[in-house]
Motif scaffolding. Structure first.
Motif, PDB file in Angstrom:
ATOM      1  N   ARG A   1       0.850  -1.190   0.000  1.00 40.94           N
ATOM      2  CA  ARG A   1       0.000   0.000   0.000  1.00 40.94           C
ATOM      3  C   ARG A   1       0.889   1.245   0.000  1.00 40.94           C
ATOM      4  NH1 ARG A   1      -3.823  -2.939   3.384  1.00 40.94           N
ATOM      5  NH2 ARG A   1      -5.779  -3.114   2.220  1.00 40.94           N
TER       6      ARG A   1
ATOM      7  N   VAL B   1      -2.287   0.717  -4.503  1.00 40.04           N
ATOM      8  CA  VAL B   1      -1.546  -0.521  -4.271  1.00 40.04           C
ATOM      9  C   VAL B   1      -0.470  -0.603  -5.343  1.00 40.04           C
ATOM     10  CG1 VAL B   1      -1.647  -3.038  -4.327  1.00 40.04           C
ATOM     11  CG2 VAL B   1      -3.464  -1.739  -3.186  1.00 40.04           C
TER      12      VAL B   1
ATOM     13  N   ASP C   1      -6.495   1.588  -4.802  1.00 41.60           N
ATOM     14  CA  ASP C   1      -6.716   0.570  -3.774  1.00 41.60           C
ATOM     15  C   ASP C   1      -8.197   0.223  -3.719  1.00 41.60           C
ATOM     16  OD1 ASP C   1      -6.714  -1.105  -1.620  1.00 41.60           O
ATOM     17  OD2 ASP C   1      -5.739   0.290  -0.232  1.00 41.60           O
TER      18      ASP C   1
END
Length: 542
Positions: A124, A141, A235
């Motif tokens: 992350r 990500v 993400d």
């Protein structure tokens, strides 16, 4: 290589040799224990080797619909738990690919990976303020290929190619599939997976296919922070699709998730022709979305392994799904022939009878219903058509590998969501949608089918006249694949019986001559071994 050799030798001994000596029950009694031990050893091997071996374990661990839980539990850890690379190596890889220091590339970068997969790992991060403002999100990500993974994949593929050549020498395998060709197809997709620029293009193409469908989602590619070995995506982490407890806690019905996953898969295969070929549970999230029908969105990730279906193949698959939905055995046989799976020498009359019986008795049943059927009934049904199925001349075309893999994985995931889930319930409404003109491709397919029918009707008088002429001349020949196959089986039985008689004669002769001529006696006893081996061992399966 040693593992594959031992596994093949074990399968040959227990599944082919022992049954020939009347020890089939003994072999069956320890089958689960052997498979459990084999899966445990493969788990340890794959975790140690990494690379492509992990993907084999992922496939097997998702087959909850056909494999016992004792086996899938041994492999399920391979889905998400792989030893990560050292952080220093990952940072060096990112900086080398992007050409800038890590602190300039991202506002923050988490040191612990959120996932370590077979070919890479994911961290992350937060985008810098300028890029985040342009894209409308900051949490991302970052996928990074493992340093040196290209060499590992090269070694794995060399081993798989060797195993493929082994299998190509086994008659039971090579008469149905070209194992080396299947390995080469797998090699092509695997090599594409180690170039993240290809995956980025796949994400955008898949997103475009489902742009008008709010029930299917994908991450967004951040091209400014992506390269060949680094891929940055928005993400989209949410509920893992097989986490039934979390789904229920969020107020989402697991059975509805299974049905939606089946529909989305059918849409990819039968309509768009571009499908996710690695849909194991770690690659699909369920995102709560109250504004979407059903209250959730299926979010796919990891688009490194994708499959593409040409138009002619997709039309054949549509014909196949229509036949399944209508329980049309004749249509099923025709569609199977059109797909190239069923060879021309197949006894289609007997096959159609078997499929009709299958649809009549088991059509519409789910996995749970099948498990409640009296085993004696299943055994009787299997015995009734065992000879047909065993001798059926079919083959697996090369471009079916990813398609079979995808359907197998989806079947396992839906079974994990709900053991009572019925795939027929998902097929029927989807097939009706296609029949009602759902999609331009379907309309074009129907139009082409109509032209083909009209063309066949136009040629019908000429073909009937030719048939009548051959009848008048007595030139009509009738073939029965079933009779031909039974004659071949009978011929083999006669040959083995002859060998058995020859063995008995040599053995008795050797025993009787033992007191008077010991040398000739041993010659006869030694010669008796050859007809014995021919009589009892399954040479015809080699």
């Amino acid at each position: 290589m040693r593992f594959a050799a031992r596994a093949l030798a074990q399968a040959w001994w227990f599944e082919l040799v022992l049954p020939r000596f009347g020890l089939a029950r003994l072999a069956a009694r320890g089958r689960i224990r052997r498979l459990r031990g084999l899966s445990r050893r493969f788990h340890d091997l794959a975790a140690d080797l990494g690379g492509l071996m992990i993907k084999v374990g992922q496939f097997l661990s998702s087959r909850l619909d056909i494999l016992p839980p004792e086996i899938t539990r041994e492999l399920e850890g391979l889905q998400d738990e792989v030893a990560p690379e050292p952080l220093e190596a990952i940072v060096a890889q990112v900086e080398r690919e992007l050409g800038i220091p890590l602190e300039r590339a991202f506002a923050s970068f988490e040191t612990a990976p959120i996932a370590a997969a077979s070919l890479g790992q994911a961290h992350r991060a937060r985008l810098s303020a300028g890029i985040a403002a342009d894209l409308g999100f900051e949490h991302v990500v970052v996928k990074v290929l493992r340093p040196g993974i290209e060499q590992i994949v090269e070694v794995d593929l060399a081993a798989l190619r060797r195993v493929g050549r082994w299998l190509s020498r086994v008659r039971l395998v090579n008469r149905r599939a070209d194992a080396p060709a299947l390995v080469e197809e797998f090699a092509t997709t695997s090599l594409a997976e180690i170039d993240y620029r290809t995956e980025a293009g796949n994400v955008e193409r898949f997103a475009g296919d489902f742009a008008a469908d709010p029930r299917v989602g994908t991450p967004t590619v951040v091209w400014e922070r992506s390269a060949r070995r680094v891929l940055t995506l928005s993400d989209v982490t949410a509920i893992k699709i097989t986490d039934v407890e979390a789904l229920l806690a969020a107020g989402i019905d697991p059975n509805a998730v299974a049905a939606e996953l089946a529909r989305a898969t059918f849409e990819q295969i039968f309509v768009t022709g571009f499908f996710h070929a690695d849909p194991h549970p770690g690659n699909i999230f369920v995102t709560p979305a109250p504004q979407v029908p059903g209250g959730f969105t299926l979010t796919f990730i990891d688009f490194g392994m994708m499959g593409e279906i040409p138009d002619d193949l997709r039309q054949g698959l549509q014909q196949f799904i229509f036949a399944v939905a209508a329980r049309d055995a004749r249509g099923w046989v025709v569609a199977t022939q059109r797909l190239g799976v069923l060879l021309p020498s197949a006894d289609t009359v007997e096959l159609e009878r078997a499929i009709t019986a299958l649809f009549d008795r088991f059509g519409g049943m789910g996995v749970a219903e099948l498990t409640r059927i009296d085993p004696r009934e299943l055994e009787q049904f299997a015995l009734q058509f065992s000879e047909l199925v065993r001798t059926l001349p079919f083959q697996l075309p090369e471009n079916y590998l990813l398609l079979v893999r995808t359907i197998s994985l989806i079947s396992g995931v839906t079974s994990a969501l709900n053991r009572d889930f019925n795939m027929w319930d998902a097929v029927d409404p989807f097939a009706r949608t296609l029949l009602n003109g759902g999609g331009a491709s379907t309309l074009g397919s129907v139009g082409r089918e109509g032209i083909a029918i009209l063309s066949a009707l136009a040629r019908l008088p000429q073909r009937l006249d030719a048939l009548a002429t051959r009848l008048d001349r007595g030139e009509l020949a009738v073939r029965s694949p079933e009779v031909e196959q039974r004659l071949r089986v009978l011929d083999g039985s006669v040959r083995r019986a002859t060998s058995a008689v020859l063995f008995a004669g040599l053995l008795i002769g050797g025993v009787l001559l033992r007191p008077s001529d010991e040398v000739l006696s041993w010659v006869l006893l030694g010669a008796s071994v050859l007809p014995l081996l021919h009589a009892v061992l399954p040479w015809r399966l080699r």
